[in-house]
Design an enzyme around this catalytic site. Structure first.
Site, PDB file in Angstrom:
ATOM      1  CG  ASP A  28      -1.973   0.989   1.285  1.00 54.42           C
ATOM      2  OD1 ASP A  28      -2.415   1.432   0.210  1.00 54.42           O
ATOM      3  OD2 ASP A  28      -2.417   1.343   2.406  1.00 54.42           O
ATOM      4  CG  HIS A  29      -0.291   4.926   0.126  1.00 50.56           C
ATOM      5  ND1 HIS A  29      -0.625   5.940  -0.740  1.00 50.56           N
ATOM      6  CD2 HIS A  29      -1.429   4.583   0.771  1.00 50.56           C
ATOM      7  CE1 HIS A  29      -1.911   6.200  -0.614  1.00 50.56           C
ATOM      8  NE2 HIS A  29      -2.423   5.392   0.283  1.00 50.56           N
TER       9      HIS A  29
ATOM     10  CD  GLU B 165      -2.255   8.377  -4.237  1.00 49.00           C
ATOM     11  OE1 GLU B 165      -2.094   7.314  -3.608  1.00 49.00           O
ATOM     12  OE2 GLU B 165      -2.279   9.488  -3.705  1.00 49.00           O
TER      13      GLU B 165
ATOM     14  CG  HIS C 207      -5.331   7.740   3.907  1.00 45.93           C
ATOM     15  ND1 HIS C 207      -4.326   8.330   3.201  1.00 45.93           N
ATOM     16  CD2 HIS C 207      -5.674   6.621   3.218  1.00 45.93           C
ATOM     17  CE1 HIS C 207      -4.056   7.603   2.126  1.00 45.93           C
ATOM     18  NE2 HIS C 207      -4.866   6.559   2.102  1.00 45.93           N
TER      19      HIS C 207
ATOM     20  CG  HIS D  67      -6.273   4.924  -1.405  1.00 48.85           C
ATOM     21  ND1 HIS D  67      -5.169   4.437  -0.759  1.00 48.85           N
ATOM     22  CD2 HIS D  67      -6.205   4.463  -2.669  1.00 48.85           C
ATOM     23  CE1 HIS D  67      -4.447   3.722  -1.611  1.00 48.85           C
ATOM     24  NE2 HIS D  67      -5.054   3.720  -2.782  1.00 48.85           N
ATOM     25  N   GLY D  68      -9.137   5.594   1.720  1.00 46.00           N
ATOM     26  CA  GLY D  68      -9.846   6.302   2.781  1.00 46.00           C
ATOM     27  C   GLY D  68     -11.261   5.800   2.968  1.00 46.00           C
TER      28      GLY D  68
ATOM     29  CG  ASN E  32      -7.232   0.938  -0.362  1.00 41.62           C
ATOM     30  OD1 ASN E  32      -7.659   0.085  -1.121  1.00 41.62           O
ATOM     31  ND2 ASN E  32      -6.081   1.560  -0.549  1.00 41.62           N
ATOM     32  CB  VAL E  33     -11.319  -0.644   5.115  1.00 41.23           C
ATOM     33  CG1 VAL E  33     -11.766  -0.416   6.563  1.00 41.23           C
ATOM     34  CG2 VAL E  33     -12.474  -0.359   4.159  1.00 41.23           C
TER      35      VAL E  33
ATOM     36  CB  THR F 262      -9.104   4.555  10.074  1.00 39.70           C
ATOM     37  OG1 THR F 262      -7.978   5.147   9.417  1.00 39.70           O
ATOM     38  CG2 THR F 262      -9.371   5.300  11.361  1.00 39.70           C
TER      39      THR F 262
HETATM   40  P1  13P Z   1      -8.770   4.620   6.042  1.00 37.31           P
HETATM   41  O1  13P Z   1      -7.657   4.990   6.977  1.00 37.31           O
HETATM   42  O2  13P Z   1      -9.719   5.721   5.827  1.00 37.31           O
HETATM   43  O3  13P Z   1      -9.451   3.376   6.476  1.00 37.31           O
HETATM   44  O4  13P Z   1      -8.096   4.364   4.616  1.00 37.31           O
HETATM   45  C1  13P Z   1      -7.201   3.308   4.434  1.00 37.31           C
HETATM   46  C2  13P Z   1      -6.461   3.418   3.153  1.00 37.31           C
HETATM   47  O5  13P Z   1      -6.856   4.092   2.229  1.00 37.31           O
HETATM   48  C3  13P Z   1      -5.205   2.659   3.025  1.00 37.31           C
HETATM   49  O6  13P Z   1      -4.532   2.948   1.856  1.00 37.31           O
END
Ligand code: 13P
Length: 287
Positions: free
Chosen positions: A84-85, A135, A177, A207-208, A229-230, A232
Site C-alpha cells: 500500500d502506498h 495513484e 485517510h 482510498h480512505g 481500502n479500509v 482506520t
Molecule cells: P482509512 O484509513 O480511511 O481506512 O483508509 C485506508 C487506506 O486508504 C489505506 O490505503
C-alpha cells in the site's frame, strides 16, 4: 496461493461491486481478514503499508506468514498481498519478496516523473505476474507519516497514467485517510465520472474507505470504483474491543493477561468490521 489483484478487480468492475483492501499489521489482523473472506466467499486484498512491513520485520516474513495461513487455514478464496502506498524502492522489494500486487505512489512526483517510474515498475511487476496500482492526485489525511491534502485528480493525467499498462488506478476525488472532518465536502462524483469516461474499463480505487456513508460508497461503485481500502475502521474496532477487555480485568490470574485471550476480542471485532464492509461493497459470494 496468492493471486494478482488484476482478475478479481476486472471482474468486480464488470460486475459492479468492489473488493475490499484491508490493511494488516500483525498475525491477528491477517487471520481475522482471511477467515472472514473465506466465510463470506469473497475475494480479498491484504494491504501492507511500508510502516507495517517494517513492524512485521520485513516483506519476506509477511509473505511466509500469509502463504502459511492460506494453506493451514484452508483458504480457497482469491487473496492478493498488496503493498500500500509503496515508494519506488519498496515496490521492487515486494516484487522480489513474493507479493502478488504493488501500489506505486508517485503522486508527490511531477506527472512526468510519476509516468517514467510507473512504466519501469509495471515492466518489473508484470514480468512476475504482479499487478500494479498507480495513484494520481494525492489522497488527503495522514498515513504512516505521509500527509496528503486531499485534492481532486486531473482526469487527463489519470488517462495518461492508466495508459501505461497499470492494472488499477487510485485517483483523489476528495477522499482522505482516517476519520472525515465534520465539514468534509464529500466525494467529487463529477471528477470520478470524468475519470471513468476517459479510462474506460480500468478498475478505479477508493482510498480512505473509513467513514464514507454507504450511499456514497454505492454511488462510487456505480461510477467504476472496484477496490476500496479500509484501515482506520479496523484499527478503531480492534482498539475498542481490546480496551474493553483490559478494563474488565478478569483474566489477570496474578500474572498479567494471557496474550492469546487479550487479543481475541480485537480479532473478533475486526472480523465483524470486515464482514460488514464486504456486505456493503457487494463482494460477498463473489469468490
Ligand atoms: P482509512 O484509513 O480511511 O481506512 O483508509 C485506508 C487506506 O486508504 C489505506 O490505503
Amino acid at each position: 496461493m496468492l493471486v494478482s489483484a488484476k482478475e478479481m478487480l476486472d471482474k468486480a468492475k464488470a460486475g459492479h461491486y468492489a473488493v475490499g483492501q484491508f490493511n494488516i499489521n500483525n498475525l491477528e489482523w491477517t487471520k481475522a481478514i482471511l477467515l472472514t473472506a473465506q466465510e463470506c466467499n469473497s475475494p480479498v486484498i491484504l494491504g501492507v503499508s511500508e510502516g507495517a512491513g517494517k513492524y512485521m520485520t520485513g516483506y519476506k516474513t509477511i509473505v511466509g506468514m500469509v502463504n502459511g495461513m492460506i494453506e493451514e487455514l484452508g483458504i480457497t478464496v482469491p487473496v492478493a498481498l498488496h503493498l500500500d502506498h509503496g515508494s519506488y524502492d519498496h515496490c521492487y522489494k515486494c516484487i522480489e519478496a513474493g507479493f502478488s500486487s504493488v501500489m506505486f505512489d508517485g503522486s508527490h512526483f511531477s506527472i512526468e516523473e510519476n509516468v517514467e517510474k510507473t512504466k519501469e515498475i509495471v515492466a518489473a511487476a508484470h514480468a512476475k505476474g504482479v499487478s500494479v496500482e498507480a495513484e494520481v492526485g494525492s489522497i488527503g489525511g495522514e498515513e504512516d507519516g505521509v500527509v496528503g491534502a486531499g485534492e481532486c485528480a486531473d482526469p487527463n493525467e489519470c488517462k495518461a497514467v492508466a495508459d501505461l499498462g497499470i492494472d488499477f488506478l487510485a485517483a483523489g476525488i476528495g477522499n482522505i485517510h482516517g476519520k472525515y472532518p465534520a465539514n468534509w465536502a464529500g466525494l467529487s462524483f463529477e471528477t470520478l465520472d470524468a475519470i471513468q469516461q476517459l479510462t474506460g474499463d480500468m478498475p478505479l480505487v477508493l482510498h480512505g474507505g473509513t467513514g464514507i456513508p454507504t450511499e456514497m460508497i454505492q454511488k462510487a461503485i456505480s461510477l467504476g470504483v472496484a477496490k476500496i481500502n479500509v484501515n482506520t475502521e479496523c484499527q478503531l474496532a480492534f482498539a475498542a474491543a481490546t480496551r474493553e477487555y483490559i478494563e474488565a480485568g478478569k483474566d489477570q490470574q496474578g500474572k498479567g493477561f494471557d496474550p492469546r485471550k487479550l487479543l481475541a476480542p480485537g480479532t473478533e471485532a475486526i472480523k465483524a468490521t470486515v464482514k460488514q464492509k464486504m456486505e456493503i461493497f457487494g463482494s460477498v459470494g463473489k469468490a
